[in-house]
Design an enzyme around this catalytic site. Structure first.
Site, PDB file in Angstrom:
ATOM      1  N   ASP A  47       0.838  -1.201   0.000  1.00 18.36           N
ATOM      2  CA  ASP A  47       0.000   0.000   0.000  1.00 18.36           C
ATOM      3  C   ASP A  47       0.877   1.258   0.000  1.00 18.36           C
ATOM      4  O   ASP A  47       0.366   2.379  -0.031  1.00 18.36           O
ATOM      5  CB  ASP A  47      -1.048  -0.015   1.124  1.00 18.36           C
ATOM      6  N   SER A  48       2.210   1.072  -0.056  1.00 17.31           N
ATOM      7  CA  SER A  48       3.111   2.187  -0.374  1.00 17.31           C
ATOM      8  C   SER A  48       2.721   2.752  -1.740  1.00 17.31           C
ATOM      9  O   SER A  48       3.097   3.868  -2.096  1.00 17.31           O
ATOM     10  CB  SER A  48       4.577   1.727  -0.382  1.00 17.31           C
ATOM     11  N   ASP A  86      -1.085  -5.900   0.006  1.00 16.99           N
ATOM     12  CA  ASP A  86      -1.484  -5.317   1.291  1.00 16.99           C
ATOM     13  C   ASP A  86      -2.990  -5.168   1.405  1.00 16.99           C
ATOM     14  O   ASP A  86      -3.651  -4.657   0.486  1.00 16.99           O
ATOM     15  CB  ASP A  86      -0.869  -3.920   1.440  1.00 16.99           C
ATOM     16  N   LYS A 114      -1.029  -9.234   3.171  1.00 16.30           N
ATOM     17  CA  LYS A 114      -0.286  -8.703   4.323  1.00 16.30           C
ATOM     18  C   LYS A 114      -1.170  -7.692   5.037  1.00 16.30           C
ATOM     19  O   LYS A 114      -1.925  -6.957   4.379  1.00 16.30           O
ATOM     20  CB  LYS A 114       1.018  -8.044   3.852  1.00 16.30           C
ATOM     21  N   GLU A 116      -1.072  -5.083   8.882  1.00 15.12           N
ATOM     22  CA  GLU A 116      -0.185  -4.572   9.919  1.00 15.12           C
ATOM     23  C   GLU A 116      -0.737  -4.865  11.312  1.00 15.12           C
ATOM     24  O   GLU A 116      -1.922  -4.614  11.575  1.00 15.12           O
ATOM     25  CB  GLU A 116      -0.021  -3.062   9.738  1.00 15.12           C
ATOM     26  N   GLU A 183       9.531  -3.648  10.123  1.00 15.19           N
ATOM     27  CA  GLU A 183       9.860  -2.320   9.582  1.00 15.19           C
ATOM     28  C   GLU A 183      10.386  -1.410  10.690  1.00 15.19           C
ATOM     29  O   GLU A 183       9.734  -1.245  11.740  1.00 15.19           O
ATOM     30  CB  GLU A 183       8.604  -1.693   8.942  1.00 15.19           C
TER      31      GLU A 183
END
Ligand code: KIV
Length: 258
Positions: A47-48, A86, A114, A116, A183
């Site tokens: 999602d960057s 993401d 993925k 978080e 990260e």
């Protein structure tokens, strides 16, 4: 790794053989194809995307529809690599949402998802894995929380943060994650987590002792000269080279007499 299709299980098994995992992000078909042809075994439609492609200030603006659109594009290259994607911000608040949205990304072509967090999303992770979709964890600095956290801060410096990271990593392992991104975790804690858990750790700004490393590809290639990142030194000055080529071409167009 050989020429056969990479699965989540194959990525997990690399740790047992002591093979380091090189992972990169991609958001479209040609970049996915290039990374795949270069032999990268794990490609992430991160999602960057929000920052490096869509021009948002952070990842919190990325929607499911945007992720699906870019996952479809990446998947059209039919990579040999495992293609992970993401789950965007707010798309996995409940177990039902997490499974429904993981299935949407899988339908778009993602072979793993993925999200978080650790303990707080353990039930979501268990349900996603239970639905047959491999899950990649993400601990440490969580970009989807950048607004609450007031920036991108290194994690694991204090003892409570260190303990929380250990608990979160164990929660992801017990919920069935096949690997976990770390990260901006202090190198000491990243090393300890790598030794403590049976699944691969894939670091970004977390020191050299993880089982693998992941980078945002435009950062590696020097495509975003407007940001000054501490954790990555570009290996190419793509932005500078593109500007020079475009200027030369433009000058040529403008000066050639017909
Ligand atoms: O969104 C992303 O690109 C990521 C990587 C930095 C791991 O999460």
């Amino acid at each position: 790794m050989t020429g056969i299709k990479v699965t989540a299980e194959a990525i997990r098994a690399m740790k047992g053989r002591g093979e380091k995992i090189a992972a990169l992000t991609a958001y479209d078909c040609p970049m996915t194809r290039l990374l795949d042809e270069a032999g990268v075994p794990l490609i992430l439609v991160g999602d960057s995307l929000g920052m490096v492609v869509l021009g948002y200030p952070d990842t919190t603006h990325v929607t499911m529809a945007e992720m699906e659109h870019h996952v479809r594009a990446a998947a059209r290259s039919k990579p040999r690599a495992l293609l992970a994607a993401d789950l965007p911000y707010h798309s996995y608040e409940t177990v039902a949402d997490a499974v429904a949205n993981a299935k949407r990304l899988a339908a778009a072509g993602a072979e793993a998802v993925k999200a978080e967090g650790g303990v707080e999303i353990q039930e979501q992770v268990r349900a996603i894995v239970g639905s047959g979709i491999p899950f990649l964890g993400h601990l440490g600095m969580l970009p989807q929380h950048v607004i609450e956290e007031g920036g991108y801060h290194i994690k694991g410096k204090s003892e409570p943060e260190h303990q929380r990271l250990l608990e979160d990593a164990r929660a992801l392992v017990s919920a069935g994650a096949f690997a976990v991104v770390l990260e901006l975790v202090t190198p000491r804690v990243a090393k300890e987590l790598t030794q403590q858990i049976p699944i691969p750790t894939i670091g970004i700004g977390a020191g050299p002792d993880c089982d693998g490393q992941v980078l945002v590809t435009p950062d590696l290639l020097g495509m975003l000269p407007w940001y000054n990142l501490k954790h990555v030194k570009p290996k190419l000055n793509a932005a500078e080279q593109m500007r020079a080529v475009v200027k030369a071409w433009k000058q040529n167009v403008e000066t050639v007499k017909s």
